[in-house]
Design a protein around this motif. Structure first.
Motif, PDB file in Angstrom:
ATOM      1  N   LEU A 196      -2.515   6.045   9.995  1.00 18.08           N
ATOM      2  CA  LEU A 196      -1.105   6.106   9.607  1.00 18.08           C
ATOM      3  C   LEU A 196      -0.687   4.832   8.882  1.00 18.08           C
ATOM      4  O   LEU A 196       0.040   4.878   7.885  1.00 18.08           O
ATOM      5  CB  LEU A 196      -0.229   6.317  10.844  1.00 18.08           C
ATOM      6  N   ARG A 197      -1.166   3.709   9.381  1.00 21.23           N
ATOM      7  CA  ARG A 197      -0.835   2.441   8.730  1.00 21.23           C
ATOM      8  C   ARG A 197      -1.396   2.403   7.309  1.00 21.23           C
ATOM      9  O   ARG A 197      -0.704   1.985   6.374  1.00 21.23           O
ATOM     10  CB  ARG A 197      -1.384   1.276   9.552  1.00 21.23           C
ATOM     11  N   ASP A 198      -2.625   2.853   7.140  1.00 21.45           N
ATOM     12  CA  ASP A 198      -3.236   2.875   5.805  1.00 21.45           C
ATOM     13  C   ASP A 198      -2.485   3.825   4.880  1.00 21.45           C
ATOM     14  O   ASP A 198      -2.281   3.536   3.694  1.00 21.45           O
ATOM     15  CB  ASP A 198      -4.706   3.294   5.902  1.00 21.45           C
ATOM     16  N   TYR A 199      -2.064   4.974   5.421  1.00 24.84           N
ATOM     17  CA  TYR A 199      -1.336   5.950   4.604  1.00 24.84           C
ATOM     18  C   TYR A 199      -0.003   5.369   4.134  1.00 24.84           C
ATOM     19  O   TYR A 199       0.359   5.470   2.953  1.00 24.84           O
ATOM     20  CB  TYR A 199      -1.089   7.226   5.406  1.00 24.84           C
ATOM     21  N   ILE A 200       0.726   4.755   5.057  1.00 20.73           N
ATOM     22  CA  ILE A 200       2.025   4.177   4.697  1.00 20.73           C
ATOM     23  C   ILE A 200       1.849   3.057   3.678  1.00 20.73           C
ATOM     24  O   ILE A 200       2.622   2.927   2.725  1.00 20.73           O
ATOM     25  CB  ILE A 200       2.745   3.664   5.960  1.00 20.73           C
ATOM     26  N   SER A 201       0.816   2.248   3.861  1.00 15.82           N
ATOM     27  CA  SER A 201       0.572   1.122   2.950  1.00 15.82           C
ATOM     28  C   SER A 201       0.277   1.590   1.536  1.00 15.82           C
ATOM     29  O   SER A 201       0.661   0.936   0.561  1.00 15.82           O
ATOM     30  CB  SER A 201      -0.605   0.279   3.456  1.00 15.82           C
ATOM     31  N   SER A 245       5.582   6.574  -2.054  1.00 20.19           N
ATOM     32  CA  SER A 245       6.930   6.927  -1.598  1.00 20.19           C
ATOM     33  C   SER A 245       7.614   5.778  -0.871  1.00 20.19           C
ATOM     34  O   SER A 245       8.840   5.726  -0.793  1.00 20.19           O
ATOM     35  CB  SER A 245       6.870   8.138  -0.656  1.00 20.19           C
ATOM     36  N   TYR A 246       6.815   4.848  -0.323  1.00 24.10           N
ATOM     37  CA  TYR A 246       7.374   3.809   0.524  1.00 24.10           C
ATOM     38  C   TYR A 246       7.658   2.498  -0.206  1.00 24.10           C
ATOM     39  O   TYR A 246       8.224   1.585   0.368  1.00 24.10           O
ATOM     40  CB  TYR A 246       6.430   3.525   1.703  1.00 24.10           C
ATOM     41  N   GLY A 247       7.286   2.383  -1.467  1.00 25.41           N
ATOM     42  CA  GLY A 247       7.519   1.132  -2.173  1.00 25.41           C
ATOM     43  C   GLY A 247       6.760  -0.004  -1.508  1.00 25.41           C
ATOM     44  O   GLY A 247       5.667   0.185  -0.973  1.00 25.41           O
ATOM     45  N   GLU A 248       7.344  -1.193  -1.515  1.00 24.74           N
ATOM     46  CA  GLU A 248       6.693  -2.348  -0.885  1.00 24.74           C
ATOM     47  C   GLU A 248       6.849  -2.261   0.628  1.00 24.74           C
ATOM     48  O   GLU A 248       7.958  -2.149   1.144  1.00 24.74           O
ATOM     49  CB  GLU A 248       7.303  -3.650  -1.404  1.00 24.74           C
ATOM     50  N   VAL A 249       5.728  -2.313   1.346  1.00 20.47           N
ATOM     51  CA  VAL A 249       5.720  -2.117   2.797  1.00 20.47           C
ATOM     52  C   VAL A 249       5.342  -3.418   3.492  1.00 20.47           C
ATOM     53  O   VAL A 249       4.466  -4.156   3.035  1.00 20.47           O
ATOM     54  CB  VAL A 249       4.715  -1.015   3.196  1.00 20.47           C
ATOM     55  N   LYS A 250       6.004  -3.684   4.617  1.00 22.54           N
ATOM     56  CA  LYS A 250       5.681  -4.871   5.407  1.00 22.54           C
ATOM     57  C   LYS A 250       5.589  -4.485   6.879  1.00 22.54           C
ATOM     58  O   LYS A 250       6.468  -3.803   7.405  1.00 22.54           O
ATOM     59  CB  LYS A 250       6.758  -5.944   5.220  1.00 22.54           C
ATOM     60  N   PHE A 251       4.497  -4.908   7.548  1.00 22.05           N
ATOM     61  CA  PHE A 251       4.285  -4.635   8.964  1.00 22.05           C
ATOM     62  C   PHE A 251       4.462  -5.936   9.750  1.00 22.05           C
ATOM     63  O   PHE A 251       3.888  -6.965   9.392  1.00 22.05           O
ATOM     64  CB  PHE A 251       2.870  -4.095   9.205  1.00 22.05           C
ATOM     65  N   THR A 252       5.247  -5.893  10.832  1.00 16.86           N
ATOM     66  CA  THR A 252       5.444  -7.081  11.659  1.00 16.86           C
ATOM     67  C   THR A 252       5.421  -6.696  13.139  1.00 16.86           C
ATOM     68  O   THR A 252       5.706  -5.554  13.505  1.00 16.86           O
ATOM     69  CB  THR A 252       6.797  -7.769  11.363  1.00 16.86           C
ATOM     70  N   GLY A 253       5.090  -7.667  13.972  1.00 19.29           N
ATOM     71  CA  GLY A 253       5.196  -7.488  15.421  1.00 19.29           C
ATOM     72  C   GLY A 253       4.258  -6.471  16.022  1.00 19.29           C
ATOM     73  O   GLY A 253       4.597  -5.836  17.030  1.00 19.29           O
ATOM     74  N   GLU A 254       3.062  -6.301  15.453  1.00 20.04           N
ATOM     75  CA  GLU A 254       2.114  -5.338  16.032  1.00 20.04           C
ATOM     76  C   GLU A 254       1.708  -5.792  17.431  1.00 20.04           C
ATOM     77  O   GLU A 254       1.365  -6.950  17.649  1.00 20.04           O
ATOM     78  CB  GLU A 254       0.877  -5.222  15.139  1.00 20.04           C
ATOM     79  N   GLU A 284       2.213  -0.400  18.898  1.00 23.53           N
ATOM     80  CA  GLU A 284       3.471  -0.240  18.181  1.00 23.53           C
ATOM     81  C   GLU A 284       3.588  -1.322  17.119  1.00 23.53           C
ATOM     82  O   GLU A 284       2.947  -2.377  17.196  1.00 23.53           O
ATOM     83  CB  GLU A 284       4.670  -0.298  19.121  1.00 23.53           C
ATOM     84  N   VAL A 285       4.404  -1.048  16.106  1.00 26.06           N
ATOM     85  CA  VAL A 285       4.596  -1.992  15.016  1.00 26.06           C
ATOM     86  C   VAL A 285       5.963  -1.729  14.384  1.00 26.06           C
ATOM     87  O   VAL A 285       6.477  -0.608  14.439  1.00 26.06           O
ATOM     88  CB  VAL A 285       3.468  -1.849  13.961  1.00 26.06           C
ATOM     89  N   THR A 286       6.560  -2.760  13.825  1.00 26.15           N
ATOM     90  CA  THR A 286       7.804  -2.615  13.070  1.00 26.15           C
ATOM     91  C   THR A 286       7.467  -2.616  11.585  1.00 26.15           C
ATOM     92  O   THR A 286       6.666  -3.437  11.124  1.00 26.15           O
ATOM     93  CB  THR A 286       8.782  -3.758  13.390  1.00 26.15           C
ATOM     94  N   ILE A 287       8.066  -1.690  10.854  1.00 28.15           N
ATOM     95  CA  ILE A 287       7.755  -1.524   9.434  1.00 28.15           C
ATOM     96  C   ILE A 287       9.048  -1.610   8.630  1.00 28.15           C
ATOM     97  O   ILE A 287      10.067  -1.034   9.017  1.00 28.15           O
ATOM     98  CB  ILE A 287       7.096  -0.153   9.159  1.00 28.15           C
ATOM     99  N   THR A 288       9.024  -2.336   7.535  1.00 31.03           N
ATOM    100  CA  THR A 288      10.144  -2.336   6.594  1.00 31.03           C
ATOM    101  C   THR A 288       9.626  -1.879   5.241  1.00 31.03           C
ATOM    102  O   THR A 288       8.512  -2.223   4.841  1.00 31.03           O
ATOM    103  CB  THR A 288      10.789  -3.727   6.463  1.00 31.03           C
ATOM    104  N   TYR A 289      10.433  -1.089   4.542  1.00 34.02           N
ATOM    105  CA  TYR A 289      10.027  -0.546   3.251  1.00 34.02           C
ATOM    106  C   TYR A 289      11.259  -0.018   2.528  1.00 34.02           C
ATOM    107  O   TYR A 289      12.356   0.054   3.106  1.00 34.02           O
ATOM    108  CB  TYR A 289       9.001   0.578   3.435  1.00 34.02           C
ATOM    109  N   ASP A 290      11.084   0.351   1.279  1.00 28.03           N
ATOM    110  CA  ASP A 290      12.142   0.994   0.506  1.00 28.03           C
ATOM    111  C   ASP A 290      11.800   2.472   0.352  1.00 28.03           C
ATOM    112  O   ASP A 290      10.668   2.818   0.018  1.00 28.03           O
ATOM    113  CB  ASP A 290      12.264   0.372  -0.888  1.00 28.03           C
TER     114      ASP A 290
END
Length: 298
Positions: free
Chosen positions: A208-213, A217-226, A243-249
């Motif tokens: 899932l992480r690789d797919y989102i990256s 559709s997600y633009g620039e993606v950032k993963f924090t707090g894994e 669990e992880v927090t993700i920010t994206y557009d």
């Protein structure tokens, strides 16, 4: 030799452009950093009330001053640090201008603690939307009383039940997926639970992480707090995942998401729990989403 000189000039040009971009980001986020530094100065002076005034409307709607004070006490580095720096900054200009500031707090013994601020422009001024200290909980509201979760999701084909607020309408877009949201707007707070045919939750998390990256559709993606996450099943089994927090557009809207992946009780099943919303609305719906997660019975 001339060819090499041309390459050298081209690379130099790229370096200049990159430097200009970095300088621009630092320029446009300079006032946001000043707000954070002013808040930290107030906390060093033990003035929680003053520090609270630097938070946004959404922050204050979701978190009382008393809850903020509890968070500060749980993270003493906020009051005992001697300095703070924010070398990593991002700015997102869209429906609402937001910024992410990643930095570190330096303790009296020169050890450092990572900290992340989400900022938002309100009436032309930067305000704090959320803050997260490494190895500590993000500031959130208390979990609402169980009486606020008046509805129960218990559908054929789903190996779990959970409670949800009356205003959060459930939907089943496809087999193995359940959605809950108070609105059909993309930016609205949403809980999305999906069942996957995976024996190993760790593999699902990575996929899932690789797919989102990689998804456009997600633009620039950032993963924090894994970090590790454990959910207790109704039979007492400890379902250990991540669990992880993700920010994206998404559609030019800055979004924030909490993603949890755990194995199921039944062999060959794993679950992905997602709570997401626009960065502006994330804090406002998080307490309800947390309560729903707490009620999730597998």
């Amino acid at each position: 030799m001339k060819f090499l000189k041309k390459i050298g000039k081209f690379l130099l040009g790229l370096a200049v452009v990159a430097a200009v971009i970095v300088a621009a980001v630092f320029y446009f986020t300079g006032d946001a950093v000043k707000v954070v530094q002013n808040q930290l100065k107030a906390l060093r002076n033990s003035d929680v009330t003053a520090a609270y005034t630097y938070t946004s409307k959404d922050f204050r709607a979701a978190t009382t001053e008393k809850q903020f004070e509890t968070f500060v006490k749980a993270n003493p580095i906020l009051t005992t640090n001697k300095s703070a720096s924010f070398p990593s900054r991002e700015i997102f200009a869209g429906l609402n201008t937001t910024s992410t500031l990643d930095g570190e707090l330096k303790a009296q013994d020169d050890s450092t603690t990572a900290i992340t601020y989400q900022m938002i422009k309100e009436d032309g001024s930067w305000m704090i939307l959320s803050m997260e200290v490494a190895q500590a909980d993000t500031v959130t509201t208390d979990t609402p009383a169980s009486s606020d979760l008046t509805e129960t999701f218990s559908e054929t084909g789903f190996a779990y039940t959970l409670k949800y607020p009356e205003s959060w309408i459930p939907a089943i877009p496809q087999a193995g997926q359940a959605l809950f949201s108070p609105s059909d707007e993309i930016s609205a707070p949403t809980v999305n639970i999906r069942t996957y045919a995976y024996d190993d939750a760790g593999t699902l998390f990575t996929d899932l992480r690789d797919y989102i990256s990689s998804s456009a559709s997600y633009g620039e993606v950032k993963f924090t707090g894994e970090k590790t996450y454990t959910h207790t099943a109704k039979n007492g089994t400890q379902l250990k995942g991540k669990e992880v927090t993700i920010t994206y557009d998404y559609d030019s809207i800055p979004m924030t998401e909490r993603m949890i992946v755990i194995p199921g009780v039944v062999s060959g099943e794993s679950y992905a729990w997602e709570y997401f919303a626009s960065t502006q609305e994330y804090a406002g719906g998080k307490s309800a989403a947390d309560a729903m997660l707490e009620s999730w019975s597998i």
